[in-house]
Design a protein around this motif. Sequence first.
Motif, short mmCIF file in Angstrom:
data_model
loop_
_atom_site.label_atom_id
_atom_site.label_comp_id
_atom_site.label_asym_id
_atom_site.label_seq_id
_atom_site.Cartn_x
_atom_site.Cartn_y
_atom_site.Cartn_z
N ILE A 276 89.44 63.74 9.84
CA ILE A 276 88.15 63.13 10.16
C ILE A 276 87.52 62.49 8.93
N LEU A 277 87.66 63.13 7.78
CA LEU A 277 87.11 62.54 6.55
C LEU A 277 87.87 61.28 6.16
N HIS A 278 89.18 61.29 6.37
CA HIS A 278 89.98 60.10 6.08
C HIS A 278 89.56 58.94 6.99
N GLY A 279 89.32 59.24 8.26
CA GLY A 279 88.89 58.21 9.19
C GLY A 279 87.47 57.75 8.97
N ARG A 280 86.63 58.64 8.51
CA ARG A 280 85.22 58.31 8.32
C ARG A 280 84.99 57.47 7.06
N TYR A 281 85.79 57.70 6.02
CA TYR A 281 85.50 57.05 4.74
C TYR A 281 86.60 56.11 4.23
N ILE A 282 87.82 56.26 4.68
CA ILE A 282 88.92 55.42 4.19
C ILE A 282 89.53 54.57 5.30
N CYS A 283 90.08 55.21 6.30
CA CYS A 283 90.75 54.49 7.39
C CYS A 283 89.74 54.13 8.47
N VAL A 284 88.73 53.35 8.07
CA VAL A 284 87.64 52.99 8.97
C VAL A 284 88.13 51.97 10.00
N ALA A 285 87.36 51.79 11.06
CA ALA A 285 87.84 51.02 12.21
C ALA A 285 88.11 49.56 11.89
N ARG A 286 87.13 48.84 11.34
CA ARG A 286 87.27 47.39 11.24
C ARG A 286 87.99 46.93 9.99
N LYS A 287 87.63 47.49 8.86
CA LYS A 287 88.26 47.07 7.60
C LYS A 287 88.70 48.31 6.83
N PRO A 288 89.86 48.85 7.18
CA PRO A 288 90.32 50.06 6.50
C PRO A 288 90.47 49.82 5.00
N PRO B 208 93.56 49.94 -0.08
CA PRO B 208 93.81 50.11 -1.52
C PRO B 208 93.36 51.48 -2.05
N ASP B 209 92.41 52.14 -1.36
CA ASP B 209 91.91 53.44 -1.80
C ASP B 209 92.58 54.61 -1.08
N CYS B 210 93.57 54.31 -0.24
CA CYS B 210 94.19 55.31 0.63
C CYS B 210 95.26 56.10 -0.10
N LEU B 211 95.19 57.42 0.02
CA LEU B 211 96.16 58.30 -0.63
C LEU B 211 97.55 58.22 -0.01
N ILE B 212 97.62 57.72 1.23
CA ILE B 212 98.91 57.73 1.93
C ILE B 212 99.38 56.32 2.30
N ARG B 213 98.89 55.31 1.62
CA ARG B 213 99.20 53.94 2.06
C ARG B 213 100.68 53.60 1.93
N ASP B 214 101.40 54.27 1.03
CA ASP B 214 102.83 54.02 0.91
C ASP B 214 103.64 54.70 2.01
N ILE B 215 103.00 55.62 2.75
CA ILE B 215 103.66 56.34 3.83
C ILE B 215 103.24 55.77 5.19
N PHE C 228 91.46 60.21 16.39
CA PHE C 228 92.31 59.47 17.33
C PHE C 228 92.83 58.20 16.68
N ARG C 229 91.95 57.48 15.98
CA ARG C 229 92.34 56.23 15.32
C ARG C 229 93.34 56.48 14.20
N VAL C 230 93.03 57.43 13.32
CA VAL C 230 93.90 57.70 12.17
C VAL C 230 95.28 58.18 12.63
N SER C 231 95.30 59.07 13.60
CA SER C 231 96.56 59.65 14.05
C SER C 231 97.48 58.59 14.65
N ASN C 232 96.91 57.66 15.41
CA ASN C 232 97.71 56.60 16.02
C ASN C 232 98.02 55.48 15.04
N ARG C 233 97.06 55.11 14.23
CA ARG C 233 97.24 53.99 13.31
C ARG C 233 98.29 54.28 12.25
N THR C 234 98.30 55.49 11.76
CA THR C 234 99.21 55.84 10.68
C THR C 234 100.61 56.23 11.18
#
Length: 214
Positions: free
Chosen positions: A184-196, A199-206, A146-152
Amino acid sequence: MPTPLAYEEIKECFRRWQEADPAPKSELNYVNPYTLVVAVALSAQATDAGVNKATRALFEEVQTPQAMLELGEAGLIEHIKTIGLFRNKAKNVIALSRILVEEHDGEVPASRAALVALPGVGRKTANVVLNVAFGFPAQAVDTHIFRVSNRTGLAMGKDVLAVERAIEDRVPVQYQQHAHHWLILHGRYICVARKPRCPDCLIRDICTFEEKIL
């Protein structure tokens, strides 16, 4: 409010996730569809690691609904008492096991309607089982997705059902099968709730999240 991603941007996000992890798997340990139902039901408000620790010995002893009924509620509690809400979860597991034996010949039904009729099994649990055990492109939306889908801006919605529908509508069909796990893996390990970990995100430019940590 993030800007919704365009179709080609969504396609590129999933292309990158697929390239990095072609065949993502559930982090819950299970033996068969029945033990998967039990594991997912136990995972509500608990970590996968905690559930795996509790079910390691349980699933060596119990792999069918009939075996669970023979173990009994008290025996099950001894295995899962380290998991939150273990007493209520034990009641539900015993109840759903009885229904599977009496109404489904001991087999887990490959039907969302039949699954959600089981005690302790909601739509999210049913979708996980349909996806992981039966290979259906069902989208189980938890807090991470839910967080990743809305945040991105990938698949925005005001509630989990809206996000589920948005994923089904917007994600290219070739990525639907594993979309749940990549998100879910992206949200659990990269796009975390408090401090995403932008810099390690594969889609940060998108990603259209306005508060990126660069």
